[in-house]
Design a protein around this motif. Structure first.
Motif, mmCIF file in Angstrom:
data_model
loop_
_atom_site.group_PDB
_atom_site.id
_atom_site.type_symbol
_atom_site.label_atom_id
_atom_site.label_comp_id
_atom_site.label_asym_id
_atom_site.label_seq_id
_atom_site.Cartn_x
_atom_site.Cartn_y
_atom_site.Cartn_z
ATOM 1 N N PRO A 1 0.771 -1.091 0.085
ATOM 2 C CA PRO A 1 0.010 0.001 0.096
ATOM 3 C C PRO A 1 0.648 1.250 0.040
ATOM 4 C CG PRO A 1 -0.983 -1.528 1.559
ATOM 5 C CD PRO A 1 0.455 -2.234 1.252
ATOM 6 N N LEU A 2 2.046 1.242 0.556
ATOM 7 C CA LEU A 2 2.809 2.358 0.694
ATOM 8 C C LEU A 2 3.821 2.565 -0.441
ATOM 9 C CD1 LEU A 2 3.909 2.349 4.357
ATOM 10 C CD2 LEU A 2 2.075 3.700 3.538
ATOM 11 N N GLY A 3 3.596 1.454 -1.514
ATOM 12 C CA GLY A 3 4.436 1.710 -2.512
ATOM 13 C C GLY A 3 6.018 1.567 -2.455
ATOM 14 N N ARG A 4 6.568 1.435 -1.444
ATOM 15 C CA ARG A 4 7.888 1.198 -1.373
ATOM 16 C C ARG A 4 8.297 0.090 -0.440
ATOM 17 N NH1 ARG A 4 10.018 3.208 3.359
ATOM 18 N NH2 ARG A 4 8.515 4.293 4.838
ATOM 19 N N VAL A 5 9.580 -0.547 -0.602
ATOM 20 C CA VAL A 5 10.161 -1.364 0.175
ATOM 21 C C VAL A 5 10.840 -0.854 1.568
ATOM 22 C CG1 VAL A 5 12.045 -3.358 0.319
ATOM 23 C CG2 VAL A 5 10.772 -3.053 -1.753
ATOM 24 N N THR A 6 10.383 -1.600 2.640
ATOM 25 C CA THR A 6 10.922 -1.339 3.948
ATOM 26 C C THR A 6 12.481 -1.124 3.997
ATOM 27 O OG1 THR A 6 8.917 -2.314 4.749
ATOM 28 C CG2 THR A 6 10.798 -1.684 6.532
ATOM 29 N N THR A 7 12.965 -0.191 4.663
ATOM 30 C CA THR A 7 14.321 -0.011 5.062
ATOM 31 C C THR A 7 14.794 -0.516 6.341
ATOM 32 O OG1 THR A 7 14.197 2.210 5.892
ATOM 33 C CG2 THR A 7 14.095 1.964 3.507
ATOM 34 N N PRO A 8 16.083 -0.897 6.674
ATOM 35 C CA PRO A 8 16.358 -1.043 7.976
ATOM 36 C C PRO A 8 16.125 -0.078 9.037
ATOM 37 C CG PRO A 8 18.115 -1.697 6.354
ATOM 38 C CD PRO A 8 17.127 -1.084 5.605
ATOM 39 N N ALA A 9 16.091 1.273 8.496
ATOM 40 C CA ALA A 9 15.873 2.226 9.606
ATOM 41 C C ALA A 9 14.532 2.215 9.990
ATOM 42 C CB ALA A 9 15.994 3.703 8.817
ATOM 43 N N ASP A 10 13.499 2.001 9.001
ATOM 44 C CA ASP A 10 12.199 1.595 9.326
ATOM 45 C C ASP A 10 11.859 0.749 10.431
ATOM 46 O OD1 ASP A 10 11.346 3.698 7.277
ATOM 47 O OD2 ASP A 10 11.132 1.803 5.628
ATOM 48 N N MET A 11 12.491 -0.478 10.227
ATOM 49 C CA MET A 11 12.386 -1.380 11.139
ATOM 50 C C MET A 11 12.839 -1.202 12.612
ATOM 51 S SD MET A 11 11.345 -4.703 10.787
ATOM 52 C CE MET A 11 12.577 -5.696 11.698
ATOM 53 N N ALA A 12 14.069 -0.483 12.408
ATOM 54 C CA ALA A 12 14.479 -0.032 13.617
ATOM 55 C C ALA A 12 13.774 1.038 14.512
ATOM 56 C CB ALA A 12 15.955 0.640 13.502
ATOM 57 N N ASP A 13 13.279 1.817 13.918
ATOM 58 C CA ASP A 13 12.173 2.765 14.682
ATOM 59 C C ASP A 13 10.989 1.964 15.184
ATOM 60 O OD1 ASP A 13 13.664 4.940 14.360
ATOM 61 O OD2 ASP A 13 12.513 5.447 12.564
ATOM 62 N N ALA A 14 10.574 0.885 14.707
ATOM 63 C CA ALA A 14 9.407 0.014 15.141
ATOM 64 C C ALA A 14 9.955 -0.643 16.506
ATOM 65 C CB ALA A 14 8.964 -1.061 14.153
ATOM 66 N N VAL A 15 11.407 -1.030 16.424
ATOM 67 C CA VAL A 15 11.966 -1.964 17.539
ATOM 68 C C VAL A 15 11.942 -0.940 18.695
ATOM 69 C CG1 VAL A 15 14.223 -2.727 18.522
ATOM 70 C CG2 VAL A 15 13.291 -3.245 16.065
ATOM 71 N N LEU A 16 11.946 0.542 18.419
ATOM 72 C CA LEU A 16 12.030 1.372 19.690
ATOM 73 C C LEU A 16 10.970 1.310 20.505
ATOM 74 C CD1 LEU A 16 13.934 4.683 18.345
ATOM 75 C CD2 LEU A 16 14.779 2.867 19.506
ATOM 76 N N PHE A 17 9.822 1.426 19.593
ATOM 77 C CA PHE A 17 8.605 1.466 20.212
ATOM 78 C C PHE A 17 8.492 0.300 21.429
ATOM 79 C CE2 PHE A 17 3.987 -0.744 20.345
ATOM 80 C CZ PHE A 17 3.486 0.267 20.921
ATOM 81 N N PHE A 18 8.781 -1.012 21.017
ATOM 82 C CA PHE A 18 8.660 -1.959 22.308
ATOM 83 C C PHE A 18 9.690 -1.698 23.440
ATOM 84 C CE2 PHE A 18 7.005 -4.721 18.828
ATOM 85 C CZ PHE A 18 5.559 -4.815 19.333
ATOM 86 N N ALA A 19 10.672 -0.828 23.304
ATOM 87 C CA ALA A 19 11.393 -0.544 24.370
ATOM 88 C C ALA A 19 11.052 0.686 25.112
ATOM 89 C CB ALA A 19 12.944 -0.341 24.060
ATOM 90 N N ALA A 20 10.418 1.411 24.615
ATOM 91 C CA ALA A 20 9.778 2.833 24.961
ATOM 92 C C ALA A 20 8.480 2.719 25.849
ATOM 93 C CB ALA A 20 9.450 3.615 23.889
#
Length: 254
Positions: A215-234
């Motif tokens: 839907p977003l029309g792009r491939v996920t980047t490592p930075a995208d993943m990393a920011d999601a990881v932060l959520f579970f530590a925050a």
């Protein structure tokens, strides 16, 4: 109990390169102290921490070996204090190359076991080593790294996907047992990332096909993943445990 990211010490297994390095950078950006674990990628890990500065340091250990993990935690304790957050990102050597993958008719148990040993065995070893510390302080965060290939095995990487499926099961059972200690355990699952060492063998046309299907029309980047990881530590995720967050631009709906 909640603590801001800037108050945390974070251990990222397999943190010297690829996705692990992006996760280390993301935590460092938010003010955390970051222990970058590596097994063989010493040069990359040391270059990363030199770039990040004094709130980061590199530590060698094979995370499947309890003695090496214990020695690594002693070294981290001396530098930063014991980790409050474990991000289990370590991956047995693997390349996302559909043409070179092990097909079912010639896949060996040894290939399966090698992936399981690092994915599940490494998580077990690190969690066991950190559990007394988590219990003592009544707080801990564990984030494992999975894959959307469990929901959409578009390329049947049997060994890799089976190991990540087992890791998700272990993430959920660990969440049940560690919850009373104030510990949350969650997984972040990516799609094909543009680009890591593991995905470097993927043809460019495959990235384009995947981007067109999201839907977003792009491939996920490592930075995208990393920011999601932060959520579970925050602090924002304090009531979330045993969950699997798929970060792939909406390619699959988990």
């Amino acid at each position: 109990m909640t603590r801001p990211l800037s108050d945390l010490t974070v251990l990222v297994t397999g943190g010297g390169r690829g996705l692990g390095a992006s996760i280390a950078r993301a935590f460092h950006r938010e003010g955390a102290r970051v222990a970058v674990n590596f097994r063989r990628s010493r040069e990359a890990a040391e270059a990363l921490v030199a770039d990040l500065g004094p709130r980061a340091a590199a530590f060698q250990a094979d995370v499947t070996d309890p003695a090496q993990v214990a020695a690594m935690l002693d070294a981290i304790r001396a530098r930063f204090g014991l980790p409050d957050v474990l991000v289990h990102n370590a991956l047995a050597d693997f390349a996302f190359n559909g043409d070179a993958r092990a097909h079912l008719d010639r896949l060996t148990w040894a290939e399966m076991a090698r992936q399981l040993e690092t994915a599940v065995g490494g998580a077990l070893t690190c969690m066991q080593a950190l559990q007394p510390h988590f219990a003592q302080q009544g707080f801990g965060r564990v984030i494992t790294v999975g894959t959307n290939l469990m929901q959409n095995p578009v390329v049947p990487y049997h060994d890799y996907t089976a190991a990540k499926g087992a890791l998700l099961a272990f993430t959920r059972t660990a969440a049940k047992e560690l919850g009373p200690l104030g510990v949350t355990v969650n997984m972040v699952s990516g799609g094909l990332l543009r680009t890591t060492d593991a995905s470097a063998a993927t043809p460019e046309a495959v990235f384009d096909i995947i981007a067109a299907q999201t839907p977003l029309g792009r491939v996920t980047t490592p930075a995208d993943m990393a920011d999601a990881v932060l959520f579970f530590a925050a602090p924002w995720s304090r009531a979330v445990t045993g969950q699997n967050l798929i970060v792939d631009g909406g390619l699959v709906f988990g």
